[in-house]
Design a protein around this motif. Structure first.
Motif, PDB file in Angstrom:
ATOM      1  N   TYR A  49       5.097  38.669 -12.081  1.00 21.81           N
ATOM      2  CA  TYR A  49       4.653  40.055 -12.055  1.00 21.81           C
ATOM      3  C   TYR A  49       5.880  40.919 -11.763  1.00 21.81           C
ATOM      4  O   TYR A  49       6.627  40.628 -10.826  1.00 21.81           O
ATOM      5  CB  TYR A  49       3.594  40.278 -10.974  1.00 21.81           C
ATOM      6  N   VAL A  60       2.707  47.876 -13.269  1.00 22.49           N
ATOM      7  CA  VAL A  60       2.894  46.428 -13.155  1.00 22.49           C
ATOM      8  C   VAL A  60       2.914  45.823 -14.555  1.00 22.49           C
ATOM      9  O   VAL A  60       2.074  46.148 -15.390  1.00 22.49           O
ATOM     10  CB  VAL A  60       1.746  45.779 -12.343  1.00 22.49           C
ATOM     11  N   GLU A  99      -5.785  43.363  -9.779  1.00 24.38           N
ATOM     12  CA  GLU A  99      -5.893  44.439 -10.778  1.00 24.38           C
ATOM     13  C   GLU A  99      -5.798  45.808 -10.123  1.00 24.38           C
ATOM     14  O   GLU A  99      -5.159  46.708 -10.638  1.00 24.38           O
ATOM     15  CB  GLU A  99      -7.213  44.314 -11.547  1.00 24.38           C
ATOM     16  N   LEU A 134       6.931  44.621 -10.726  1.00 27.72           N
ATOM     17  CA  LEU A 134       6.419  45.865 -10.175  1.00 27.72           C
ATOM     18  C   LEU A 134       7.481  46.944 -10.367  1.00 27.72           C
ATOM     19  O   LEU A 134       8.618  46.779  -9.930  1.00 27.72           O
ATOM     20  CB  LEU A 134       6.108  45.703  -8.689  1.00 27.72           C
ATOM     21  N   PRO A 137      -0.588  36.226  -6.828  1.00 26.56           N
ATOM     22  CA  PRO A 137      -1.031  37.156  -7.861  1.00 26.56           C
ATOM     23  C   PRO A 137      -1.247  38.578  -7.355  1.00 26.56           C
ATOM     24  O   PRO A 137      -1.683  38.798  -6.236  1.00 26.56           O
ATOM     25  CB  PRO A 137      -2.339  36.557  -8.368  1.00 26.56           C
ATOM     26  N   VAL A 138      -0.892  39.503  -8.209  1.00 27.09           N
ATOM     27  CA  VAL A 138      -1.089  40.913  -7.933  1.00 27.09           C
ATOM     28  C   VAL A 138      -2.485  41.279  -8.426  1.00 27.09           C
ATOM     29  O   VAL A 138      -2.798  41.075  -9.598  1.00 27.09           O
ATOM     30  CB  VAL A 138      -0.012  41.756  -8.643  1.00 27.09           C
ATOM     31  N   ILE A 185       3.214  41.967 -16.622  1.00 33.91           N
ATOM     32  CA  ILE A 185       3.084  40.520 -16.467  1.00 33.91           C
ATOM     33  C   ILE A 185       3.946  39.881 -17.542  1.00 33.91           C
ATOM     34  O   ILE A 185       3.720  40.094 -18.737  1.00 33.91           O
ATOM     35  CB  ILE A 185       1.616  40.070 -16.607  1.00 33.91           C
ATOM     36  N   SER A 210       3.952  34.262  -9.664  1.00 30.73           N
ATOM     37  CA  SER A 210       2.550  34.175 -10.057  1.00 30.73           C
ATOM     38  C   SER A 210       1.724  33.398  -9.037  1.00 30.73           C
ATOM     39  O   SER A 210       0.507  33.415  -9.086  1.00 30.73           O
ATOM     40  CB  SER A 210       2.426  33.535 -11.437  1.00 30.73           C
TER      41      SER A 210
END
Length: 132
Positions: free
Chosen positions: A62, A111, A21, A64, A18-19, A113, A15
């Motif tokens: 996250y 993705v 949006e 993926l 951050p990925v 969370i 985190s």
């Protein structure tokens, strides 16, 4: 390679990175991936221990999800390095993505969370139908 061929493989991301949006063409590369020269991935059964070895203290991770067929030509199945994470006996070979360290919107199917609420067991249980 593991048998049978997986439908999806997974990249866990801290985190602290951050990925967004909207996924870009190429996400930033983690230090371990940069040093290794490839992107470290896990199969669904390997995700649990990857969380415990590398993300134990992370509040959020996250996850993926990557469609295996889409990246299959760039995957090498290799043993984990015991010097990095200790013995991971029984987990088999890990998928490593060799594609010039590119992981972005073209490779990522979805993705999730996950929140670490006193351990990863609750997050894993909630994700059972997604983590296939």
């Amino acid at each position: 390679m593991t048998s049978p061929k997986p439908r999806y493989i997974y990249k866990l991301v801290s985190s602290t990175a951050p990925v967004p949006e909207s996924l870009p063409e190429k996400l930033p590369v983690s230090d371990i991936d940069s040093r290794s020269g490839f992107i470290h991935l896990s199969t669904a059964p390997q995700v649990r221990n990857t969380l415990h070895y590398f993300f134990k203290a992370e509040p959020i991770v996250y996850v993926l999800r990557i469609e295996y067929d889409y990246v299959e030509n760039d995957i090498r199945w290799e043993d984990p390095d015991g010097n990095v994470c200790g013995s991971r006996g029984g987990e088999g070979m890990f998928p490593h993505l060799y594609n010039e360290l590119k992981l972005g919107k073209d490779e990522i199917e979805s993705v999730a969370i996950w929140k670490n609420e006193g351990g990863w067991d609750d997050a894993l249980k909630k994700a059972e139908s997604w983590l296939v």
